[in-house]
Scaffold this motif. Structure first.
Motif, PDB file in Angstrom:
ATOM      1  N   GLU A 133       0.812  -1.221   0.000  1.00  0.00           N
ATOM      2  CA  GLU A 133       0.000   0.000   0.000  1.00  0.00           C
ATOM      3  C   GLU A 133       0.847   1.273   0.000  1.00  0.00           C
ATOM      4  OE1 GLU A 133      -3.733   2.016   2.366  1.00  0.00           O
ATOM      5  OE2 GLU A 133      -3.322  -0.104   2.649  1.00  0.00           O
ATOM      6  N   ARG A 134       1.975   1.272   0.668  1.00  0.00           N
ATOM      7  CA  ARG A 134       2.817   2.474   0.720  1.00  0.00           C
ATOM      8  C   ARG A 134       3.333   2.882  -0.666  1.00  0.00           C
ATOM      9  NH1 ARG A 134       5.942  -1.626   2.685  1.00  0.00           N
ATOM     10  NH2 ARG A 134       7.884  -2.011   1.542  1.00  0.00           N
ATOM     11  N   GLU A 135       3.301   1.960  -1.626  1.00  0.00           N
ATOM     12  CA  GLU A 135       3.763   2.246  -2.987  1.00  0.00           C
ATOM     13  C   GLU A 135       2.621   2.624  -3.941  1.00  0.00           C
ATOM     14  OE1 GLU A 135       6.839   2.564  -3.884  1.00  0.00           O
ATOM     15  OE2 GLU A 135       7.646   1.890  -1.958  1.00  0.00           O
ATOM     16  N   HIS A 136       1.386   2.536  -3.503  1.00  0.00           N
ATOM     17  CA  HIS A 136       0.251   2.772  -4.393  1.00  0.00           C
ATOM     18  C   HIS A 136       0.237   4.179  -4.983  1.00  0.00           C
ATOM     19  CE1 HIS A 136      -2.421  -0.783  -2.859  1.00  0.00           C
ATOM     20  NE2 HIS A 136      -1.184  -1.156  -3.189  1.00  0.00           N
ATOM     21  N   GLU A 137       0.457   5.181  -4.174  1.00  0.00           N
ATOM     22  CA  GLU A 137       0.410   6.555  -4.691  1.00  0.00           C
ATOM     23  C   GLU A 137       1.521   6.805  -5.713  1.00  0.00           C
ATOM     24  OE1 GLU A 137      -1.619   9.621  -5.620  1.00  0.00           O
ATOM     25  OE2 GLU A 137      -2.350   8.210  -4.134  1.00  0.00           O
ATOM     26  N   PRO A 138       2.784   6.426  -5.445  1.00  0.00           N
ATOM     27  CA  PRO A 138       3.804   6.595  -6.484  1.00  0.00           C
ATOM     28  C   PRO A 138       3.497   5.806  -7.764  1.00  0.00           C
ATOM     29  CG  PRO A 138       4.848   6.138  -4.379  1.00  0.00           C
ATOM     30  CD  PRO A 138       3.371   5.967  -4.188  1.00  0.00           C
ATOM     31  N   VAL A 139       2.911   4.626  -7.629  1.00  0.00           N
ATOM     32  CA  VAL A 139       2.564   3.836  -8.808  1.00  0.00           C
ATOM     33  C   VAL A 139       1.480   4.547  -9.617  1.00  0.00           C
ATOM     34  CG1 VAL A 139       1.501   1.667  -9.583  1.00  0.00           C
ATOM     35  CG2 VAL A 139       3.311   1.628  -7.863  1.00  0.00           C
ATOM     36  N   ARG A 140       0.487   5.104  -8.948  1.00  0.00           N
ATOM     37  CA  ARG A 140      -0.550   5.870  -9.648  1.00  0.00           C
ATOM     38  C   ARG A 140       0.066   7.051 -10.396  1.00  0.00           C
ATOM     39  NH1 ARG A 140      -3.222   5.212  -4.515  1.00  0.00           N
ATOM     40  NH2 ARG A 140      -4.713   3.506  -4.691  1.00  0.00           N
ATOM     41  N   GLU A 141       0.982   7.746  -9.739  1.00  0.00           N
ATOM     42  CA  GLU A 141       1.655   8.884 -10.361  1.00  0.00           C
ATOM     43  C   GLU A 141       2.476   8.432 -11.572  1.00  0.00           C
ATOM     44  OE1 GLU A 141       2.780  12.888 -10.840  1.00  0.00           O
ATOM     45  OE2 GLU A 141       1.254  12.026  -9.539  1.00  0.00           O
ATOM     46  N   ALA A 142       3.177   7.322 -11.445  1.00  0.00           N
ATOM     47  CA  ALA A 142       3.964   6.791 -12.565  1.00  0.00           C
ATOM     48  C   ALA A 142       3.061   6.456 -13.746  1.00  0.00           C
ATOM     49  CB  ALA A 142       4.742   5.554 -12.120  1.00  0.00           C
ATOM     50  N   ALA A 143       1.915   5.864 -13.480  1.00  0.00           N
ATOM     51  CA  ALA A 143       0.980   5.522 -14.554  1.00  0.00           C
ATOM     52  C   ALA A 143       0.479   6.788 -15.248  1.00  0.00           C
ATOM     53  CB  ALA A 143      -0.191   4.710 -14.008  1.00  0.00           C
ATOM     54  N   LEU A 144       0.183   7.821 -14.490  1.00  0.00           N
ATOM     55  CA  LEU A 144      -0.290   9.085 -15.068  1.00  0.00           C
ATOM     56  C   LEU A 144       0.780   9.764 -15.911  1.00  0.00           C
ATOM     57  CD1 LEU A 144      -2.263  10.631 -12.072  1.00  0.00           C
ATOM     58  CD2 LEU A 144      -3.208   9.830 -14.239  1.00  0.00           C
ATOM     59  N   ARG A 145       2.028   9.627 -15.523  1.00  0.00           N
ATOM     60  CA  ARG A 145       3.122  10.322 -16.207  1.00  0.00           C
ATOM     61  C   ARG A 145       3.783   9.499 -17.313  1.00  0.00           C
ATOM     62  NH1 ARG A 145       4.603  15.129 -13.958  1.00  0.00           N
ATOM     63  NH2 ARG A 145       3.702  15.562 -11.927  1.00  0.00           N
ATOM     64  N   CYS A 146       3.283   8.308 -17.558  1.00  0.00           N
ATOM     65  CA  CYS A 146       3.839   7.480 -18.632  1.00  0.00           C
ATOM     66  C   CYS A 146       3.355   8.019 -19.979  1.00  0.00           C
ATOM     67  CB  CYS A 146       3.420   6.023 -18.468  1.00  0.00           C
ATOM     68  SG  CYS A 146       4.025   4.974 -19.799  1.00  0.00           S
ATOM     69  N   PRO A 147       4.270   8.525 -20.823  1.00  0.00           N
ATOM     70  CA  PRO A 147       3.838   9.117 -22.088  1.00  0.00           C
ATOM     71  C   PRO A 147       3.269   8.111 -23.084  1.00  0.00           C
ATOM     72  CG  PRO A 147       6.229   9.060 -21.965  1.00  0.00           C
ATOM     73  CD  PRO A 147       5.714   8.619 -20.631  1.00  0.00           C
ATOM     74  N   ALA A 148       3.580   6.839 -22.921  1.00  0.00           N
ATOM     75  CA  ALA A 148       3.064   5.809 -23.834  1.00  0.00           C
ATOM     76  C   ALA A 148       1.901   5.030 -23.225  1.00  0.00           C
ATOM     77  CB  ALA A 148       4.184   4.852 -24.230  1.00  0.00           C
TER      78      ALA A 148
END
Length: 71
Positions: free
Chosen positions: A42-57
């Motif tokens: 769970e502690r990684e969920h927010e960074p993972v969401r952010e990574a998904a949003l910032r993935c240009p592809a």
């Protein structure tokens, strides 16, 4: 949460590895995404969401309502 990546569409920008390094890395061979943890804590969920949003592809797919494993 569970995470999937589509390496065939990855353009090797590296935002995911920079934002959520506990979950994503980049291949030494071609720089494409490497998924390190398909069911991050769970502690990684927010960074993972952010990574998904910032993935240009848009190669990161999140499944938010995955029940916790009994393992």
């Amino acid at each position: 949460m569970t995470v999937e990546t589509d390496t065939s569409r990855c353009i090797a920008v590296g935002n995911c590895a920079a934002i959520a390094p506990a979950v994503f890395d980049q291949s030494d061979e071609d720089g494409t995404v490497l998924l390190l943890d398909a069911a991050p804590p769970e502690r990684e969920h927010e960074p993972v969401r952010e990574a998904a949003l910032r993935c240009p592809a848009a190669v990161i797919t999140l499944h938010e309502n995955t029940p916790a494993s009994d393992e």
